[in-house]
Design a protein around this motif. Structure first.
Motif, PDB file in Angstrom:
ATOM      1  N   SER A   1      37.691  49.054  36.789  1.00 55.92           N
ATOM      2  CA  SER A   1      36.442  48.890  36.038  1.00 55.92           C
ATOM      3  C   SER A   1      36.571  49.423  34.614  1.00 55.92           C
ATOM      4  O   SER A   1      36.028  48.852  33.668  1.00 55.92           O
ATOM      5  CB  SER A   1      35.294  49.618  36.752  1.00 55.92           C
TER       6      SER A   1
ATOM      7  N   ALA B   1      38.609  46.939  32.670  1.00 56.71           N
ATOM      8  CA  ALA B   1      37.840  45.701  32.527  1.00 56.71           C
ATOM      9  C   ALA B   1      36.858  45.808  31.372  1.00 56.71           C
ATOM     10  O   ALA B   1      36.597  44.831  30.662  1.00 56.71           O
ATOM     11  CB  ALA B   1      37.091  45.393  33.817  1.00 56.71           C
ATOM     12  N   GLU B   2      36.328  47.004  31.172  1.00 54.34           N
ATOM     13  CA  GLU B   2      35.366  47.205  30.079  1.00 54.34           C
ATOM     14  C   GLU B   2      36.037  47.480  28.742  1.00 54.34           C
ATOM     15  O   GLU B   2      35.529  47.050  27.698  1.00 54.34           O
ATOM     16  CB  GLU B   2      34.435  48.372  30.415  1.00 54.34           C
TER      17      GLU B   2
ATOM     18  N   ARG C   1      40.822  41.735  28.715  1.00 52.05           N
ATOM     19  CA  ARG C   1      39.575  40.960  28.678  1.00 52.05           C
ATOM     20  C   ARG C   1      39.797  39.560  28.099  1.00 52.05           C
ATOM     21  O   ARG C   1      39.103  38.615  28.482  1.00 52.05           O
ATOM     22  CB  ARG C   1      38.503  41.705  27.875  1.00 52.05           C
TER      23      ARG C   1
ATOM     24  N   HIS D   1      38.169  41.056  33.529  1.00 50.27           N
ATOM     25  CA  HIS D   1      36.870  41.574  33.945  1.00 50.27           C
ATOM     26  C   HIS D   1      36.104  40.608  34.846  1.00 50.27           C
ATOM     27  O   HIS D   1      35.101  40.979  35.450  1.00 50.27           O
ATOM     28  CB  HIS D   1      36.025  41.936  32.726  1.00 50.27           C
TER      29      HIS D   1
END
Length: 331
Positions: free
Chosen positions: A127, A130-131, A137, A142
């Protein structure tokens, strides 16, 4: 500091659940836990540790029965779920949604109804990247099924607690340590390398933490964590090459096994072929192989200051813990 009297830990016989209970006991807290299996005899807690260990399948209980179990606890640590190594039947998104998101929603909702005030969720460091990893990305990392559902798991816990229950998330990386009766994750790598003359490794690396440090971070998050905040947790980093080299040394294969560091371009075709194969077999990775490769070819580092400053974890000799974990996995 939050006032904490009794902590409920889901899955007390699990690897992380057990280490978290140990830390809670060290800090003087009462603990209640439910698991479908008991601890090995030599790991069981003493009466003075004030650990109530219930052997039962809590997932089969009614909502009211779960509320009754939780009603004397003011804090909850959710240490359940499955990770991305599981390769389910298609569609992977549905599998991870049912295994990670829906149970989290249920227990967060029932915890709030039972009067729980502090909730800590064990999430995934996928996570975090992913951010914040814009290279990943670009290739929709993500949006991978496993990653999306992990992000969803965080959001749903936060919304279920909104207004009456503090919710903090620990984004956990690769965890070293061991527990009697449990097979370390690294055993699959040990078995993979045994007697091999050649082993390709990707040119990236991974953030790491110990199981003891996860337990410390979890209790600190209950005590001092911020509501609606995700904490990326790591106390170190190791390259894939160095990790594999430690396994080779444990196996005594320094003169047998040659490691070759390979880039994304070197391995892309093989991973795409593997993706086609799994697709033809009706199964699906939670993170498609090509994006797993992209991630494995990056240095996925997390600043350790969050662990040491915000969550007050204690320093450990990571190199020694890694070696001990690999040795345990080889026996």
């Amino acid at each position: 500091m939050e006032k904490i009297n009794k902590i409920f830990i889901l899955g007390g016989a699990s690897f992380l659940g057990y280490h978290t209970i140990k830390e809670a006991v060290n800090r003087g807290y009462q603990v209640k836990t439910v698991d479908i299996v008991d601890l090995p005899e030599n790991l069981k807690f003493k009466a003075e540790d004030k650990v109530e260990f219930i052997i039962n399948n809590i997932f089969s209980k009614s909502d009211q029965e779960i509320i009754d179990i939780l009603k004397d606890c003011d804090s909850f640590i959710y240490a359940g779920g499955v990770d991305e190594r599981v390769v389910p039947q298609k569609p992977a998104g549905k599998f991870f949604y049912e295994k990670n998101v829906l149970p989290t929603q249920k227990f967060a909702r029932l915890a709030k109804l039972a009067g729980v005030k502090n909730f800590v969720l064990f999430g995934s460091y996928t996570s975090e990247f992913a951010e914040n990893d814009f290279e990943l990305r670009k290739y929709n990392y993500h949006k991978e099924a496993y990653v999306q559902t992990r992000l969803m798991q965080e959001e749903i816990a936060i919304y279920e607690g909104d207004g009456s229950m503090k919710v903090s998330i620990l984004r956990l990386p690769y965890i070293f340590g061991y527990m009697e009766g449990k097979t370390p994750v690294c055993k699959m790598y040990v078995e993979m390398i045994k007697d091999m003359e050649f082993m390709p490794v990707t040119n990236g690396g991974m953030s790491i933490v110990t199981a003891n440090q996860v337990g410390q971070a979890a209790i600190s998050a209950l005590e001092n964590g911020e509501d609606k905040k995700a904490y990326p947790l790591a106390t170190g980093y190791i390259s894939h090459k160095d990790f594999y080299q430690k396994i080779i040394e444990e196996l005594g294969q320094e003169d047998i096994t040659k490691l070759q560091v390979m880039s994304f371009d070197d391995l892309e075709e093989a991973y795409r072929e593997d993706e086609k194969l799994t697709d033809s077999e009706g199964v699906e990775h939670g993170i498609r192989q090509i994006n797993m490769l992209r991630a494995n070819c990056r240095e996925l580092k997390i600043d350790s200051q969050t662990a040491y400053k915000d969550l007050r974890v204690k320093e450990e000799d990571l190199d020694q813990v890694i070696k001990e974990t690999i040795h345990f996995a080889n026996n």
